[in-house]
Design a protein around this motif. Sequence first.
Motif, mmCIF file in Angstrom:
data_model
loop_
_atom_site.group_PDB
_atom_site.id
_atom_site.type_symbol
_atom_site.label_atom_id
_atom_site.label_comp_id
_atom_site.label_asym_id
_atom_site.label_seq_id
_atom_site.Cartn_x
_atom_site.Cartn_y
_atom_site.Cartn_z
ATOM 1 N N LEU A 75 3.319 5.832 19.485
ATOM 2 C CA LEU A 75 2.285 6.613 20.180
ATOM 3 C C LEU A 75 2.204 6.209 21.653
ATOM 4 O O LEU A 75 2.013 7.062 22.535
ATOM 5 C CB LEU A 75 0.931 6.415 19.495
ATOM 6 N N GLN A 76 2.358 4.920 21.933
ATOM 7 C CA GLN A 76 2.343 4.459 23.314
ATOM 8 C C GLN A 76 3.538 5.009 24.079
ATOM 9 O O GLN A 76 3.413 5.422 25.242
ATOM 10 C CB GLN A 76 2.344 2.930 23.347
ATOM 11 N N ASP A 103 -3.837 6.125 23.710
ATOM 12 C CA ASP A 103 -5.252 5.996 24.070
ATOM 13 C C ASP A 103 -6.048 7.246 23.712
ATOM 14 O O ASP A 103 -7.280 7.255 23.804
ATOM 15 C CB ASP A 103 -5.385 5.706 25.566
ATOM 16 N N LYS A 104 -5.362 8.306 23.296
ATOM 17 C CA LYS A 104 -6.044 9.549 22.908
ATOM 18 C C LYS A 104 -5.979 9.785 21.405
ATOM 19 O O LYS A 104 -6.299 10.876 20.932
ATOM 20 C CB LYS A 104 -5.412 10.739 23.638
ATOM 21 N N HIS A 124 -5.881 11.067 14.294
ATOM 22 C CA HIS A 124 -6.641 12.158 14.926
ATOM 23 C C HIS A 124 -6.386 12.106 16.419
ATOM 24 O O HIS A 124 -6.780 11.147 17.099
ATOM 25 C CB HIS A 124 -8.137 12.015 14.631
ATOM 26 N N CYS A 125 -5.701 13.145 16.918
ATOM 27 C CA CYS A 125 -5.357 13.196 18.336
ATOM 28 C C CYS A 125 -6.331 14.122 19.075
ATOM 29 O O CYS A 125 -6.634 15.225 18.609
ATOM 30 C CB CYS A 125 -3.926 13.713 18.525
ATOM 31 N N ASN A 165 -7.473 20.779 14.098
ATOM 32 C CA ASN A 165 -8.212 19.945 15.070
ATOM 33 C C ASN A 165 -7.494 18.639 15.415
ATOM 34 O O ASN A 165 -8.125 17.582 15.549
ATOM 35 C CB ASN A 165 -9.627 19.636 14.550
ATOM 36 N N GLY A 166 -6.158 18.689 15.531
ATOM 37 C CA GLY A 166 -5.403 17.517 15.975
ATOM 38 C C GLY A 166 -5.247 16.428 14.932
ATOM 39 O O GLY A 166 -4.895 15.289 15.263
ATOM 40 N N VAL A 167 -5.500 16.761 13.683
ATOM 41 C CA VAL A 167 -5.361 15.769 12.601
ATOM 42 C C VAL A 167 -3.952 15.862 12.009
ATOM 43 O O VAL A 167 -3.450 16.951 11.708
ATOM 44 C CB VAL A 167 -6.415 16.004 11.496
#
Length: 207
Positions: free
Chosen positions: A119-120, A126-127, A151-152, A177-179
């Motif tokens: 993710l980094q 961080d989101k 969850h983004c 919803n970004g899940v």
Amino acid sequence: MDEFDQIEADYMEAHPASAPPSMQMQLYPLSMAQQQQYPLAQVPPPPEPILQRRMAGVPVWGWGLGAAAAGLAYYLLNKSKTVAKNPGDESSSGADFPALPAGQRASRTGFCDRLKPFLQKNGIADKTTVYSDADEAAKKLKQVSPLVTIHCKVKPPIKELDKFAKREGLTAVEHENGVVGFYPGGGKKGKAWEEYIDDLRDAGQKV
């Protein structure tokens, strides 16, 4: 000389005693004499060639041929096991899922430890909130995975996430919803994740 001695002398003179017939000895060769003396003695037959000798009713050459055939079969069997591809390592869609490394078990914590650097790298760490506890995630999200859910706050890179998940034996499914939930994939590693879920539920997990 009396009368009887005279009679005997006259008789011997008129009938001289003939010498007893001489006895003739028949000579035989030494080998014939030995054979007659030991009629049972026989010359032993020449030894049988070693390859024609029998062991348990089978010629020695037969044992050698059988051992060679067994060795060849063992070599071919082990060679086929080495090069053959295990069909259980492929999913129905044809994607190749690696098996679990030696000594490594399916683990949500281990997966999350590898997910965070990913993710980094994609600039969304961080989101993104990572939930390694399914029951905890279910308190805040509508649809969650029994393993790991993220969850983004931005559009998640689902293709990259799914590619990363497949290397772990999982598949990434995008919800609303970004899940994004991570679920067991195919092959042996996916099977290990399914068994891991069963263990979690046996331990009291509700999802």
